[in-house]
Scaffold this motif. Structure first.
Motif, short mmCIF file in Angstrom:
data_model
loop_
_atom_site.label_atom_id
_atom_site.label_comp_id
_atom_site.label_asym_id
_atom_site.label_seq_id
_atom_site.Cartn_x
_atom_site.Cartn_y
_atom_site.Cartn_z
N THR A 35 0.86 -1.18 0.00
CA THR A 35 0.00 0.00 0.00
C THR A 35 0.90 1.23 0.00
OG1 THR A 35 -1.76 1.17 1.22
CG2 THR A 35 -0.19 -0.10 2.54
N HIS A 59 -5.32 4.83 -0.06
CA HIS A 59 -6.17 4.52 -1.22
C HIS A 59 -5.39 3.89 -2.37
CE1 HIS A 59 -4.78 8.73 -1.87
NE2 HIS A 59 -4.68 8.35 -3.13
N ASN A 61 -3.76 0.52 -3.15
CA ASN A 61 -3.71 -0.78 -2.47
C ASN A 61 -3.63 -1.97 -3.43
OD1 ASN A 61 -4.26 0.57 0.11
ND2 ASN A 61 -6.32 0.86 -0.70
N ILE A 87 -13.87 3.97 -5.94
CA ILE A 87 -14.78 2.85 -5.81
C ILE A 87 -15.99 3.08 -6.71
CG2 ILE A 87 -16.25 1.54 -4.23
CD1 ILE A 87 -14.38 2.60 -1.96
N TYR A 115 -11.26 4.94 -1.06
CA TYR A 115 -10.84 4.36 0.21
C TYR A 115 -10.10 5.39 1.06
CZ TYR A 115 -11.55 0.04 -2.44
OH TYR A 115 -12.09 -0.96 -3.21
N GLY A 116 -10.45 5.50 2.33
CA GLY A 116 -9.67 6.28 3.28
C GLY A 116 -9.44 7.71 2.89
N TYR A 123 -15.65 4.61 3.53
CA TYR A 123 -14.82 3.42 3.34
C TYR A 123 -13.44 3.57 4.00
CZ TYR A 123 -18.47 2.88 -0.12
OH TYR A 123 -19.69 2.81 -0.74
N SER A 124 -13.04 2.52 4.71
CA SER A 124 -11.72 2.51 5.34
C SER A 124 -10.64 2.39 4.28
CB SER A 124 -11.62 1.34 6.32
OG SER A 124 -12.45 1.54 7.44
N GLY A 125 -9.46 2.89 4.63
CA GLY A 125 -8.33 2.81 3.72
C GLY A 125 -7.57 1.50 3.86
N GLY A 126 -6.58 1.34 3.01
CA GLY A 126 -5.84 0.09 2.93
C GLY A 126 -4.45 0.13 3.52
N LEU A 131 -8.40 -5.14 3.83
CA LEU A 131 -9.26 -4.11 3.25
C LEU A 131 -10.54 -4.73 2.71
CD1 LEU A 131 -9.61 -1.12 2.22
CD2 LEU A 131 -8.58 -1.92 0.07
N VAL A 133 -13.37 -4.53 0.07
CA VAL A 133 -13.54 -3.98 -1.27
C VAL A 133 -15.00 -4.12 -1.68
CG1 VAL A 133 -12.85 -4.09 -3.69
CG2 VAL A 133 -11.17 -4.56 -1.89
#
Length: 378
Positions: A35, A59, A61, A87, A115-116, A123-126, A131, A133
């Motif tokens: 990442t 983001h 990942n 996404i 992401y993040g 959405y959580s980050g990686g 993670l 998806v």
């Protein structure tokens, strides 16, 4: 799981967080193996956004599929996949047009999810061990058999390689064009590589950091040091007064000149440096508001832009984040064929535990800190 958590301006911590998990039938769970830290992460790190404390960043990942939801058909456990930073749902009007950076359903109330990232959905980050998806069949790019060997190349498909390529598409770069790129950070370097892949006759990269300019030169571009603020004149001289055919803005609203932020500098320099009727592609981040800006106009997301000069020159400007899925498959195939090696810009490969110090050094633009990748499994 271990994850990098935003705790306030210039404070991030690696700590134990609840494990990412399958939440919907179409989800895929990925064990993150690589990442990256992105320049866009620094806007949040510096406290220049509305990023909530307690959220996981990251983001860019790549990893191995650990679990799939019951509604997933294409992606299998064990697949090595790269995830576009934006996404997409795959079925809204914009996604059907290939405009996945502006998905209309993944982030209700706004076109676009990531992401993040501040303002881009929940959405959580990686930058973590795992993670989630969403819409896994649509968002996972399955990598070829050499994926582990070339992992540091393929992870660049998550953002900066497609984003740099997107800059050249927005600008309209064609074979034989002369191209001026403002910014020798990771995205600007990827734009330079992309311009060369598209057959540009001359690629000029502008920055003030000598280490980054040296890397641009190594990648086949002409480096232009803007420390004295005369880059547009240099570009005009190199193009015999005509101006570059195309220009790419790869810096954004936190552009700095002699230690001071000048949000409109790169845009106005591109208007000067690009020829009449030329094209300009803007992928550097400009935000709707920046209350922390020292520039009064930029506090409200506005620029003192030389629109009259642009209009008189008949230039075309296109903007916006990259629709990664529009490019990532063909760019993946260039990597697999040995035609592109984006990993050459990596300066540091570190375990996830070293992320706080990496953020600090990258944010300080220390010499030699060009692109940082993190290895959660290290």
């Amino acid at each position: 799981m271990k994850a990098l958590v935003y705790e306030g301006p210039r404070k991030v911590t690696v700590k134990e967080m609840p494990d990412a998990k399958i939440e919907k039938a179409t989800d895929v769970l990925v064990k993150i193996t690589t990442t990256n830290i992105c320049g866009s992460d620094l806007h949040m790190y510096e406290g220049r956004t509305n990023m909530e404390t307690g959220r996981i960043l990251g983001h860019e990942n790549l990893g191995v599929v650990a679990e799939v939801g019951p509604g997933v058909q294409r992606i299998k456990v064990g697949d090595r996949v790269c995830l576009p930073f934006n996404i997409g749902c795959g079925f809204c009007e914009n996604c059907e047009k290939g405009l996945t950076g502006f998905c209309l359903t993944a982030n209700p109330g706004m076109a676009g999810a990531a992401y993040g990232f501040a303002g881009m959905g929940p959405y959580s980050g990686g930058q973590a061990e795992y993670l989630r998806v969403p819409f896994g069949d649509f968002n996972c790019l399955v990598l070829p058999p050499d994926a582990e060997e070339k992992e540091n190349d393929y992870v660049m498909l998550s953002d900066i390689f497609p984003t740099g390529y997107h800059a050249t598409v927005l600008a309209g770069v064609e074979p034989g064009d002369t191209v001026a790129i403002y910014g020798a950070g990771p995205v600007g370097l990827m734009a330079a590589m992309s311009a060369n892949l598209k057959g540009a006759s001359k690629v000029m990269v502008v920055d003030t950091h000598k280490d980054r300019l040296a890397l641009a030169e190594k990648m086949g571009a002409i480096p232009i040091d803007d420390s004295e603020g005369n880059s547009a004149e240099q570009i005009l001289e190199m193009t015999k007064g005509k101006g570059a055919d195309r220009g790419c803005e790869c810096v954004g609203y936190q552009c700095s000149c002699k230690g001071h932020e000048v949000p409109n500098l790169t845009m106005n320099n591109l208007v000067k440096a690009v020829k009449p009727t030329g094209g300009i592609g803007v992928v550097g981040v400009f935000v709707a508001e920046d209350p922390g800006s020292p520039d009064d106009l930029m506090k409200e997301g506005k620029l003192a832009f030389d629109f009259g000069s642009m209009w008189m020159k008949g230039q075309r400007i296109a903007t916006g984040q990259a629709n990664v899925k529009a490019y990532n498959r063909k760019l993946r195939d260039l990597i697999a064929a040995g035609k592109a090696s984006p990993s050459q810009i990596i300066s540091h490969e570190l375990p996830l535990e070293d992320a706080p110090g990496a953020y600090e050094n990258f944010d300080a633009r220390k010499d030699g800190w060009t692109k940082v990748i993190l290895k959660p499994a290290a």
